[in-house]
Motif scaffolding. Structure first.
Motif, PDB file in Angstrom:
ATOM      1  N   GLY A 175       0.751  -1.276   0.074  1.00  0.00           N
ATOM      2  CA  GLY A 175       0.043  -0.079  -0.062  1.00  0.00           C
ATOM      3  C   GLY A 175       0.979   1.125   0.043  1.00  0.00           C
ATOM      4  O   GLY A 175       1.731   1.455   1.005  1.00  0.00           O
ATOM      5  N   ALA A 176       0.740   1.902  -0.971  1.00  0.00           N
ATOM      6  CA  ALA A 176       1.376   3.220  -1.302  1.00  0.00           C
ATOM      7  C   ALA A 176       0.637   4.570  -0.935  1.00  0.00           C
ATOM      8  O   ALA A 176       0.574   5.551  -1.522  1.00  0.00           O
ATOM      9  CB  ALA A 176       2.073   3.508  -2.450  1.00  0.00           C
ATOM     10  N   ALA A 179      -1.692  -1.264  -6.040  1.00  0.00           N
ATOM     11  CA  ALA A 179      -2.666  -1.716  -7.242  1.00  0.00           C
ATOM     12  C   ALA A 179      -2.933  -0.461  -8.019  1.00  0.00           C
ATOM     13  O   ALA A 179      -2.977  -0.602  -9.247  1.00  0.00           O
ATOM     14  CB  ALA A 179      -3.839  -2.345  -6.563  1.00  0.00           C
ATOM     15  N   GLY A 201      -2.377   2.183   9.622  1.00  0.00           N
ATOM     16  CA  GLY A 201      -3.461   3.121   9.008  1.00  0.00           C
ATOM     17  C   GLY A 201      -4.759   2.340   9.093  1.00  0.00           C
ATOM     18  O   GLY A 201      -5.100   1.598   9.762  1.00  0.00           O
TER      19      GLY A 201
HETATM   20  P1  FAD Z   1      -5.296   4.154   1.904  1.00  0.00           P
HETATM   21  O1  FAD Z   1      -5.145   5.664   1.698  1.00  0.00           O
HETATM   22  O2  FAD Z   1      -6.449   3.546   1.821  1.00  0.00           O
HETATM   23  O3  FAD Z   1      -4.300   3.499   1.040  1.00  0.00           O
HETATM   24  C1  FAD Z   1      -3.979   2.147   0.762  1.00  0.00           C
HETATM   25  C2  FAD Z   1      -3.428   1.615  -0.328  1.00  0.00           C
HETATM   26  O4  FAD Z   1      -3.097   0.281  -0.386  1.00  0.00           O
HETATM   27  C3  FAD Z   1      -4.500   2.019  -1.669  1.00  0.00           C
HETATM   28  O5  FAD Z   1      -3.726   2.775  -2.533  1.00  0.00           O
HETATM   29  C4  FAD Z   1      -4.707   0.430  -2.191  1.00  0.00           C
HETATM   30  O6  FAD Z   1      -4.662   0.561  -3.597  1.00  0.00           O
HETATM   31  C5  FAD Z   1      -3.391  -0.379  -1.593  1.00  0.00           C
HETATM   32  N1  FAD Z   1      -3.402  -1.888  -1.508  1.00  0.00           N
HETATM   33  C6  FAD Z   1      -4.428  -2.481  -0.462  1.00  0.00           C
HETATM   34  N2  FAD Z   1      -4.367  -3.585  -0.723  1.00  0.00           N
HETATM   35  C7  FAD Z   1      -3.123  -3.851  -1.752  1.00  0.00           C
HETATM   36  C8  FAD Z   1      -2.656  -4.990  -2.417  1.00  0.00           C
HETATM   37  N3  FAD Z   1      -3.063  -6.355  -1.871  1.00  0.00           N
HETATM   38  N4  FAD Z   1      -1.913  -4.805  -3.456  1.00  0.00           N
HETATM   39  C9  FAD Z   1      -1.352  -3.606  -3.640  1.00  0.00           C
HETATM   40  N5  FAD Z   1      -1.943  -2.583  -3.238  1.00  0.00           N
HETATM   41  C10 FAD Z   1      -2.770  -2.760  -2.166  1.00  0.00           C
HETATM   42  N6  FAD Z   1      -8.286  11.579   7.277  1.00  0.00           N
HETATM   43  C11 FAD Z   1      -7.955  12.668   7.840  1.00  0.00           C
HETATM   44  O7  FAD Z   1      -6.922  12.582   8.962  1.00  0.00           O
HETATM   45  N7  FAD Z   1      -8.336  13.978   7.607  1.00  0.00           N
HETATM   46  C12 FAD Z   1      -9.226  14.220   6.690  1.00  0.00           C
HETATM   47  O8  FAD Z   1      -9.446  15.497   6.681  1.00  0.00           O
HETATM   48  C13 FAD Z   1      -9.708  13.301   5.813  1.00  0.00           C
HETATM   49  N8  FAD Z   1     -10.666  13.478   4.872  1.00  0.00           N
HETATM   50  C14 FAD Z   1     -10.946  12.281   4.203  1.00  0.00           C
HETATM   51  C15 FAD Z   1     -12.071  12.582   3.045  1.00  0.00           C
HETATM   52  C16 FAD Z   1     -12.382  11.547   2.365  1.00  0.00           C
HETATM   53  C17 FAD Z   1     -13.581  11.849   1.039  1.00  0.00           C
HETATM   54  C18 FAD Z   1     -12.221  10.234   2.708  1.00  0.00           C
HETATM   55  C19 FAD Z   1     -12.474   9.111   1.910  1.00  0.00           C
HETATM   56  C20 FAD Z   1     -11.187   9.926   3.606  1.00  0.00           C
HETATM   57  C21 FAD Z   1     -10.587  10.991   4.311  1.00  0.00           C
HETATM   58  N9  FAD Z   1      -9.695  10.891   5.575  1.00  0.00           N
HETATM   59  C22 FAD Z   1      -9.059  11.839   6.269  1.00  0.00           C
HETATM   60  C23 FAD Z   1      -9.269   9.560   5.815  1.00  0.00           C
HETATM   61  C24 FAD Z   1      -7.886   9.235   5.189  1.00  0.00           C
HETATM   62  O9  FAD Z   1      -7.852   9.394   3.761  1.00  0.00           O
HETATM   63  C25 FAD Z   1      -7.647   7.809   5.525  1.00  0.00           C
HETATM   64  O10 FAD Z   1      -7.228   7.567   6.778  1.00  0.00           O
HETATM   65  C26 FAD Z   1      -6.122   7.522   4.906  1.00  0.00           C
HETATM   66  O11 FAD Z   1      -6.160   7.683   3.448  1.00  0.00           O
HETATM   67  C27 FAD Z   1      -5.718   6.024   5.308  1.00  0.00           C
HETATM   68  O12 FAD Z   1      -4.420   5.950   4.689  1.00  0.00           O
HETATM   69  P2  FAD Z   1      -3.711   4.445   4.341  1.00  0.00           P
HETATM   70  O13 FAD Z   1      -2.616   4.710   3.866  1.00  0.00           O
HETATM   71  O14 FAD Z   1      -3.800   3.811   5.879  1.00  0.00           O
HETATM   72  O15 FAD Z   1      -4.875   3.672   3.546  1.00  0.00           O
END
Ligand code: FAD
Length: 349
Positions: A13-14, A37, A295
């Motif tokens: 996950g990036a 992905a 995350g």
């Molecule tokens: P993600 O951003 O979901 O990234 C995970 C990545 O992993 C994805 O790119 C996916 O393709 C990849 N992945 C997963 N499984 C695989 C696999 N098997 N192989 C390859 N790739 C894979 N948070 C705040 O703190 N403040 C805000 O104001 C805020 N506003 C938001 C507004 C909206 C509309 C949304 C939807 C969310 C908001 N959030 C906010 C929440 C925040 O975006 C998330 O908490 C954050 O993106 C989580 O980051 P992450 O890196 O854990 O996961």
């Protein structure tokens, strides 16, 4: 097959948290490779709200999803992470020596000392068109992704239906219409309103106006095929007034956007709790030693799905991983402001 890439840590996950994980590992002199992905880094920030401002990142009063992604990429750049985009991590196999064999859908293989799952709500994958019998169609009639450039040479006289209302769908429909070889290009979406950019909507309007492209406001209902189910003949659609129509078609191109799917992660033998990975709050490690989760994908008492929390989790996970991979060493906390060693790693003076 090419030899596996040996790395200290493989990050699944990036998204924003995966990117910050690279940085925190880098400060501890651990090399990371990241797989996603999506064809670009940034996770939800880039896929779901690139232009929307975020107001709760400490010290950044206002930052868009895109700018935060760019800043995180710049911040981790000194550590030169291997970014492997447009591929899914499909297999994770723990080895007896405590390391992990990892493989992606593109055939990239890793030999990693530890894993960090920063997988959010799952991998962003194309939303599939689900219709009875669609899996029986012979190849070349259903494209779940945009057609390759240059366009295939067997379009002559074909009826092609593009499904969707985002940039990709409108671009594909207009490209086919401009190409001029198809007998008929139809864009299908449930209503005459689109999420695509204004520029693309203008392009669509021009193609419709010139009669090169047809628009049908309806939803797909069923396939008409030859008796053996292999050859597509038409698509049955239904509109908002429940009127059904049969649209001749030899090719379907569903471009229905992306949605996150847990996918293969559910098959790696990890105990999931309501599609989340339980972790402890000192090491952010799952029940499987050496597999951490940070995350949106993790859960623990008090968990909140916020960027800020994910960044904290990534920091502590990095220290835990350093302890695992360098058991004989004391892992020191150094300040980025004052540590000459960190300045050297960051390339700053
Ligand atoms: P993600 O951003 O979901 O990234 C995970 C990545 O992993 C994805 O790119 C996916 O393709 C990849 N992945 C997963 N499984 C695989 C696999 N098997 N192989 C390859 N790739 C894979 N948070 C705040 O703190 N403040 C805000 O104001 C805020 N506003 C938001 C507004 C909206 C509309 C949304 C939807 C969310 C908001 N959030 C906010 C929440 C925040 O975006 C998330 O908490 C954050 O993106 C989580 O980051 P992450 O890196 O854990 O996961």
């Amino acid at each position: 097959a090419p030899a596996p890439i040996t790395t200290d840590v493989l990050i699944v996950g990036a998204g924003p948290v995966g990117l910050f994980q690279v940085f925190e590992l880098g400060l501890l002199e651990l090399q990371a490779h990241v797989v996603d992905a999506l064809p670009q880094a940034g996770g939800q920030c880039i896929e779901l709200y690139p232009e929307k401002p975020i107001y709760d990142i400490p010290g950044l009063a206002e930052v868009s999803g895109r700018e935060l992604t760019q800043r995180l990429l710049r911040q981790c750049a000194p550590f030169k992470p291997g970014l492997h985009l447009d591929q899914l991590v499909t297999q994770v196999r723990p080895r007896e020596d405590g390391r992990f064999d990892v493989e992606t859908s593109a055939g990239t293989r890793f030999d990693a000392g530890a894993l960090v799952l920063a997988a959010g709500a799952g991998a962003f994958l194309p939303r599939e068109l689900r219709l009875t019998g669609i899996e029986h169609l012979a190849p070349g009639q259903l494209h779940q992704r945009r057609l390759p450039q240059p366009l295939p040479d067997d379009l002559d006289g074909q009826h092609v239906i593009v499904l969707g209302d985002e940039d990709d769908a409108l671009t594909q429909a207009c490209d086919l219409a401009d190409d001029g070889r198809c007998a008929r290009v139809t864009l299908l979406h449930r209503r005459d309103q689109f999420r695509a950019s204004d520029a693309l909507q203008a392009r669509l309007a021009a193609a419709r106006g010139a009669g090169r492209l047809h628009f049908v406001a309806a939803q797909p209902l069923a396939l008409h095929t030859t008796d053996d189910g292999r050859r597509l003949q038409a698509l049955q659609v239904i509109d908002a007034d429940d009127q059904e129509t049969r649209l001749e078609a030899q090719r379907l191109i569903p471009l229905l956007g992306l949605s996150p799917r847990l996918g293969p992660l559910a098959d790696w033998g990890l105990a999931l709790q309501r599609k989340l990975l339980p972790v402890d709050t000192a090491r952010y490690e799952t029940a499987h030693p050496g597999i951490h989760a940070v995350g949106d994908i993790n859960t623990y008492p008090g968990k909140r799905k916020l960027l800020l929390c994910g960044f904290h989790e990534a920091t502590l996970a990095a220290f835990a991983i350093a302890e695992r991979l360098r058991p004989d060493q004391r892992i020191l906390l150094q300040y980025t402001t004052t540590s000459p060693r960190l300045h050297e790693l960051l390339g700053v003076r």
